[in-house]
Structures are given as C-alpha cells and as structure tokens.
Design a protein around this motif. Structure first.
Motif, mmCIF file in Angstrom:
data_model
loop_
_atom_site.group_PDB
_atom_site.id
_atom_site.type_symbol
_atom_site.label_atom_id
_atom_site.label_comp_id
_atom_site.label_asym_id
_atom_site.label_seq_id
_atom_site.Cartn_x
_atom_site.Cartn_y
_atom_site.Cartn_z
ATOM 1 N N SER A 29 34.500 8.525 16.662
ATOM 2 C CA SER A 29 34.737 9.877 16.160
ATOM 3 C C SER A 29 34.646 10.863 17.321
ATOM 4 C CB SER A 29 33.735 10.238 15.062
ATOM 5 O OG SER A 29 32.445 10.341 15.617
ATOM 6 N N TYR A 72 42.842 11.321 16.696
ATOM 7 C CA TYR A 72 41.790 11.609 15.734
ATOM 8 C C TYR A 72 42.315 12.560 14.662
ATOM 9 C CZ TYR A 72 38.709 9.733 19.320
ATOM 10 O OH TYR A 72 38.118 8.912 20.237
ATOM 11 N N HIS A 107 33.260 16.387 12.611
ATOM 12 C CA HIS A 107 33.645 15.182 13.342
ATOM 13 C C HIS A 107 34.959 14.650 12.796
ATOM 14 C CE1 HIS A 107 30.146 14.494 15.902
ATOM 15 N NE2 HIS A 107 29.467 15.101 14.940
ATOM 16 N N ALA A 157 37.636 11.468 12.647
ATOM 17 C CA ALA A 157 37.625 10.005 12.762
ATOM 18 C C ALA A 157 38.807 9.525 13.602
ATOM 19 C CB ALA A 157 37.691 9.386 11.371
ATOM 20 N N LYS A 158 38.604 8.429 14.313
ATOM 21 C CA LYS A 158 39.684 7.839 15.115
ATOM 22 C C LYS A 158 40.729 7.247 14.177
ATOM 23 C CE LYS A 158 38.852 4.066 17.345
ATOM 24 N NZ LYS A 158 38.426 3.051 18.306
#
Length: 159
Positions: A94, A58, A122, A124-125
């Motif tokens: 996420s 991430y 958050h 994100a992948k």
C-alpha cells in the motif's frame, strides 16, 4: 642629479629584464610561477550491469480530515484516487496518499472565505510490472595522491 637618474634607470631596467611583458596585466609586467597541487588519481574500469526495476500502480479512497470551518456546500467524505510509481526497486502493498480541495465558507460576520479540505489514506497496490535496464558504472581502484606541477603566469613583479 644625472647620476641619480642613471641609477634609477638601471634599477628599472634590471627589474624589467626578469619580468615578461603581457598586454592583459596592468603595466604589462608579470612572471611565471610553478604551482604544486596534490591530485587524487585512480585506475578506472568501466563495467556494464543489469538492474531490475518495477512500475507500481495504486488505487483506493482517501478520507476527509477535520474541517476548521463549515463549508457552504457539503464536501464528499471520501475521494477515489490513483497513483503510480515508476522505476523503483520494490512495490509496497500500500501507499500513503493525500489530496486536498478548496471550498468556500461564510464566517459569522457574513464574509466569504476559502478553506482547504485535506484528504488522506492508504491506497492498495493494483498492479506491478518488472523490467530490466542495462547500466554502466565506473569502478576506481588503486587510488593514490600524486603531485602535479603547473606553470601559472602572475601579473606584477616576483615577490
């Protein structure tokens, strides 16, 4: 008087005859007691199986939260952060992340202190890799309770 001593010696001899001498017991005397315990017993079988796991990566920005005190030098409003999870079953799109930074501030009396700046957001992948592992597990069947009798040596005389 001689009869009382003879009777006392006979009683001691009778009690000692039923007990065994042990060097680790006070007075060297003890006896064997049978102890009955309930034990859970199962038939077991070993099974091999395959599990699919993932490594997740991430990346993204975390953002500065509320500050209780004004820093002596400006802090960045956002920080870039990376994170990874290894050996998990799934990779969410996420991931919530936090970070912190220590900063100096001066109070109204001119004294300097340190404070904590908290960042959150958050991520994100960015990537996901799958792999398999061989594992072994034991399966218990036909479980039952059985009685086990063991002999335990007790110090002292039989109750």
């Amino acid at each position: 008087m001689k009869t009382i001593l003879t009777v006392a010696a006979a009683v001691v001899a009778l009690t000692n005859a039923s007990a065994e001498a042990r060097p680790n017991c006070p007075g060297g005397q003890g006896y064997w007691e049978e102890v009955v315990r309930n034990v859970r017993v199962c038939d077991t079988q070993t099974e091999n199986y395959t599990v699919t796991l993932k490594n997740c990566n991430y990346a993204g920005h975390v953002y500065l939260g509320h500050l209780w005190n004004k820093p002596d030098f400006p802090l960045p409003h956002a920080k870039y952060k990376t994170s990874s999870r290894r050996g998990v079953e799934s990779c969410p799109a996420s991931q919530y992340a936090t970070d912190f930074e220590i900063y100096w501030y001066t109070d109204s009396d001119g004294r300097r202190w340190t404070g904590h700046a908290n960042y959150s957001g958050h991520l994100a992948k960015t990537s996901e890799q799958s792999y398999t592992e061989q594992r072994t597990r034991t399966i218990e069947t036909n479980c039952r309770t059985e009685q086990r009798v063991t002999r335990v040596f007790r110090c002292g005389f039989e109750p």
